[in-house]
Design an enzyme around this catalytic site. Structure first.
Site: not given
Ligand code: NAD
Ligand code: UDP
Length: 314
Positions: A141, A144, A146, A187-188, A271
């Site tokens: 991990r 991401y 770091e 979730v998805s 995790d």
């Molecule tokens: P996502 O993967 O759906 O969206 C990321 C987008 O960035 C994608 O459209 C991807 O194609 C684009 N992308 C990736 N690398 C790229 C690059 N080198 N140049 C240009 N575009 C690039 O994810 P998300 O959930 O929408 O997350 C968006 C941001 O929010 C990310 O930076 C993610 O780390 C941060 N974030 C999201 C969550 C969450 O739970 N959704 C939590 C913490 C942080």
């Molecule tokens: N997870 C799970 N089943 C899945 C996908 C994820 O049990 O099909 C668990 C995963 O191991 C973690 C939590 O759900 O403990 C959240 O995972 P996710 O990938 O959504 O986000 P993150 O670990 O980055 O918080």
């Protein structure tokens, strides 16, 4: 009229943000390399007179004139960011340097979408912004975790050294419509599995916790944070209602009306065991707190995936 750049604008969060900014009257430029995002997420915006899409990878410099930059580009799901971990580091480091260089040159305010992952497998619960984290620097991990930590460092150093106007959002697990069917986050995954009548894949014993924030709450506060004066230190953004992964699985089965079938497989390395945001700072400085509860948010997300997968019946 403000000109606003959204990097990663074709992703899950980015597409909702672009939509929100257009609705609030901004001129939006969306850049994306479509690694984990999709044109489908923004197709409905392509005809909007104030929306512009540029295929661009943030590891390369970009020359453009805007007033604000929301820097979201980076794959967020573990399966996506681990697919090419070196690229994930490049996106976080070179991408953030490029966007900060741009912000410096054009004197734009820049907001970084950082992550609760900067706390790693946290030893303090819930996690306040003052906690420095417990991150493995050499694990699967780390690219991401770091990466986001260096991105935050870069933001702070550009602020101190070059007076760049910065905002840092530490985003906790956020979900909602437009997550990709193959996104791989919990979730998805659970919703798609339930709708397809497959068994839900719980990793580990399912006792690990997360706190799930619905996308509309998150997007609203991102914009509030961007427009708040003087808030340059990181701010936790998320929903503090904590639940176990197993509880989430049961809720998804209940809301989709599916037969309760769950398979357990080993917990991926590093995790985090417990994760919940302390959002006192966001409450105090932004007067914000999430409005959408888990049931309501899941119902909306289930409706989205039903439509997406062409599954109408329970
Ligand atoms: P996502 O993967 O759906 O969206 C990321 C987008 O960035 C994608 O459209 C991807 O194609 C684009 N992308 C990736 N690398 C790229 C690059 N080198 N140049 C240009 N575009 C690039 O994810 P998300 O959930 O929408 O997350 C968006 C941001 O929010 C990310 O930076 C993610 O780390 C941060 N974030 C999201 C969550 C969450 O739970 N959704 C939590 C913490 C942080
Ligand atoms: N997870 C799970 N089943 C899945 C996908 C994820 O049990 O099909 C668990 C995963 O191991 C973690 C939590 O759900 O403990 C959240 O995972 P996710 O990938 O959504 O986000 P993150 O670990 O980055 O918080």
């Amino acid at each position: 009229m403000k000109r606003i750049l959204v990097t990663g604008g074709a992703g899950f969060l980015g597409s909702h943000l672009c939509e929100y900014l257009l609705r609030s009257g901004a001129d939006v430029v969306c850049i994306d390399n479509f690694f984990s995002g999709s044109k489908d997420n923004i197709r409905h915006l392509l005809d909007h007179p104030y929306f512009e899409l540029i295929r661009h990878d943030v590891i390369h410099p970009l020359f453009i004139e805007v007033d604000q930059i929301y820097h979201l580009a980076c794959p967020a799901s573990p399966i996506h960011y681990q697919h090419n971990p070196i690229k994930t580091v490049k996106t976080n480091v070179m991408g953030t340097i490029n966007m900060l260089g741009l912000a410096k040159r054009i004197k734009a305010r820049i907001l970084l979408a950082s992550s609760s992952e900067v706390y790693g497998d946290a030893e303090i619960h819930p996690q306040p912004e003052s906690y420095w984290g417990n991150v493995n620097p050499i694990g699967i991990r780390s690219c991401y975790d770091e990466g986001k930590r260096v991105a935050e460092t870069l933001m702070m150093d550009y602020s101190r050294q070059n007076n760049v106007d910065i905002r840092i959002a530490r985003i906790f697990n956020t979900y909602g419509p437009r997550m990709a069917v193959n996104d791989g986050r919990v979730v998805s995954n659970f919703i798609v599995q339930a709708l397809r009548g497959e068994s839900l894949t719980v990793y580990g014993d399912g006792k690990q916790t997360r706190s799930f924030c619905y996308v509309s709450d998150l997007v609203e506060v991102l914009v509030q944070l961007m427009n708040k004066e003087g808030l340059t230190n990181p701010v936790n953004l998320g929903n503090p209602a904590e639940c176990t992964v197993l509880e989430l699985a049961k809720k998804v089965l209940e809301l989709t009306g599916r037969r309760p079938e769950i398979t357990f497989s080993p917990l991926p390395a590093d995790d985090p065991v417990r994760r919940c945001p302390d959002i006192s700072l966001a409450r105090e400085k932004l007067g914000w707190q999430p409005k959408v509860g888990l049931d309501e948010g899941l119902q909306k997300t289930i409706a989205y995936f039903q439509e997406k997968l062409g599954i109408k019946e329970k």
